[in-house]
Write a protein that holds these residues in place. Structure first.
Motif, PDB file in Angstrom:
ATOM      1  N   LEU A  98     -31.814  13.777  -5.178  1.00 46.46           N
ATOM      2  CA  LEU A  98     -31.843  15.285  -5.303  1.00 46.46           C
ATOM      3  C   LEU A  98     -32.488  15.957  -4.310  1.00 46.46           C
ATOM      4  N   TYR A 101     -30.182  14.827  -0.995  1.00 43.24           N
ATOM      5  CA  TYR A 101     -28.534  15.336  -0.859  1.00 43.24           C
ATOM      6  C   TYR A 101     -28.379  16.770  -1.712  1.00 43.24           C
ATOM      7  N   GLY A 102     -29.585  17.103  -2.346  1.00 37.31           N
ATOM      8  CA  GLY A 102     -29.082  18.404  -3.295  1.00 37.31           C
ATOM      9  C   GLY A 102     -29.094  19.735  -2.461  1.00 37.31           C
ATOM     10  N   GLN A 106     -29.505  23.291  -6.430  1.00 36.97           N
ATOM     11  CA  GLN A 106     -29.857  22.093  -7.561  1.00 36.97           C
ATOM     12  C   GLN A 106     -31.192  21.577  -7.341  1.00 36.97           C
ATOM     13  N   ILE A 167     -27.821  11.134 -12.810  1.00 36.37           N
ATOM     14  CA  ILE A 167     -27.002  11.068 -11.560  1.00 36.37           C
ATOM     15  C   ILE A 167     -25.823  10.086 -11.651  1.00 36.37           C
ATOM     16  N   ILE A 185     -24.123  15.410 -11.061  1.00 37.08           N
ATOM     17  CA  ILE A 185     -25.081  15.362 -11.673  1.00 37.08           C
ATOM     18  C   ILE A 185     -24.615  15.964 -13.043  1.00 37.08           C
ATOM     19  N   LEU A 225     -23.118  16.016  -6.057  1.00 37.02           N
ATOM     20  CA  LEU A 225     -24.369  15.792  -5.262  1.00 37.02           C
ATOM     21  C   LEU A 225     -23.902  14.959  -3.993  1.00 37.02           C
TER      22      LEU A 225
END
Ligand code: CAA
Length: 380
Positions: A98, A101-102, A106, A167, A185, A225
């Motif tokens: 998270l 890559y979020g 997010q 995830i 997600i 994600l």
């Protein structure tokens, strides 16, 4: 080359050790028997900052490094490997991707409560027919207007019984194989999501193992994600870090085996003296500790490389091979040193022996780690 921990690292090691001795050790045996997810203990661990050790403060974490995370994992797993893996999955398999890559949204919505320990996360990659060959997954996310519809199921999911945030990796273009996978997600309370607890594990029995089933689960693009069809890299880079966590868990198990074996060998008397006086026992203890120390150095190196922003994939695989095999070796010897008493539940080494076994299997078997290491040596 500096092989000394800094003050912050010593502090988290000491506070994790203290927490583990006071709160984890007294319940570990009971958790193994009941197989119940340790809800209160995990809440407490969250308050200590152990659910998001290497996550920046602005996203609810403790803002420490991966070396600190290894030290925390080792101290907790020394007493309870179930609690260890629950923390490891939340830290490395959920918070890490998270953070990496979020989107900002997010991170605020999902990462923050997970890193603070207010929520629990799990990682859905494995399927009934897709384990080591994880790219062959059958869970599908189909484009539906602006959003997505997910159908399929995941199996052997640590934390699944109690997780709020999942995830999940899906096939978004089966014709492209590992280049047609996308990560999403998924929230537990979404319509179409069900969680089926799985029982009967040999070890780490309190880690909330479950199956996740998705039936027409509707997602928006805000749940994606990372990039479309780039989910395999999300999965692999996440596991690179996860494997450091599992290596640390395995080190904790080995450390517990050594401590319990030293103690027992100084108490148990045979042939007129304590068994610590016999070379047969001394050699076993020496072998256990030598392997533990070498696996620990490689694990700390993997964490150090990650903290330095360098490529650590090779070292995380090497760490997992060495630490997992050390846990298996040390727990086997610990049972041997305890003799008949090591074979019954009255002594913790019986549990350590069962707990150790999974470290050679999950987050990539020892054989998969060997493929990763050898492919960097000889190419493919
Ligand atoms: N980092 C970045 N990219 C990576 C990567 C990494 N570590 N590993 C592979 N890739 C990339 C490759 O470079 C390649 O990219 P291109 O397509 O651009 O060339 C692509 O991914 C495909 O790579 P491979 O051809 O090597 O892929 P593969 O299908 O042969 O699989 C594998 C490789 C190492 C066997 C991989 O499938 C694997 O790690 N399998 C094990 C799965 C696993 O660990 N499962 C654990 C489940 S989670 C769990 O256990 C949690 C729990 O309960 C605690």
């Amino acid at each position: 080359m500096i092989l000394e921990l800094n003050e912050d690292q010593k502090m988290i090691r000491d506070s994790a050790r203290d927490f583990a001795e006071k709160f984890v050790a007294p319940v570990a045996r009971q958790l193994d028997v009941t197989q119940e997810f340790p809800v209160d203990l995990i809440k407490q661990a969250g308050e200590m900052g152990f659910m998001g050790v290497a996550i920046p403060e602005q996203y609810g974490g403790s803002d420490m490094d991966y070396v600190s995370y290894v030290l925390m994992m080792e101290e907790i797993s020394r007493h309870c490997a179930s609690t260890g893996v629950i923390l490891s999955v939340n830290n490395s398999l959920v918070c890490d991707p998270l953070l990496k890559y979020g989107t900002e949204e997010q991170k605020q919505k999902y990462l923050k409560p997970l890193a603070m320990g207010e929520k629990i996360g799990c990682y859905g990659l494995t399927e009934a027919n897709s384990g080591s060959d994880c790219a062959s997954m059958k869970t599908v996310a189909k484009k539906d207007g602006e959003g997505w519809i997910v159908n399929g199921s995941k199996i052997f999911i640590t934390n699944g019984t109690n997780a709020d945030t999942f995830i999940v990796f899906t096939s978004t273009d089966a014709s492209l194989g590992n280049r047609g996978i996308t990560a999403f997600i998924i929230e537990r309370d979404m319509p179409g999501v069900s969680v089926i607890p799985m029982h009967g594990k040999m070890g780490i029995r309190a880690s909330g193992l479950s199956e996740l089933v998705f039936e027409d689960v509707k997602l928006t693009d805000e749940h994606r994600l990372g990039d479309f069809n780039k989910g395999f890299k999300v999965a692999m880079t996440t596991l690179d870090a996860g494997r450091i966590g599992i290596a640390a868990q395995a080190l904790g198990i080995a450390k517990g085996c050594i401590a319990e074996s030293v103690k027992y060998s100084k108490e148990r008397a045979q042939f007129g003296k304590t068994i610590s006086n016999f070379q047969g026992i001394q050699f076993m203890l020496a072998d256990m500790h030598a392997r533990y120390d070498s696996a620990r150095l490689v694990t700390l190196k993997a964490a150090f490389l990650k903290d330095s922003g360098k490529n650590y994939s090779l070292y995380s695989s090497k760490a997992k091979i060495l630490a997992a095999e050390t846990a298996t070796f040390a727990s086997n010897k610990a049972v041997q040193i305890h003799g008949g008493y090591g074979y019954i539940k009255e002594y913790d080494v019986e549990r350590f022996f069962r707990d150790a076994r999974i470290t050679e299997i999950y987050e990539g078997t020892t054989e998969i780690q060997k493929l990763v290491v050898s492919s960097t040596l000889i190419g493919r």
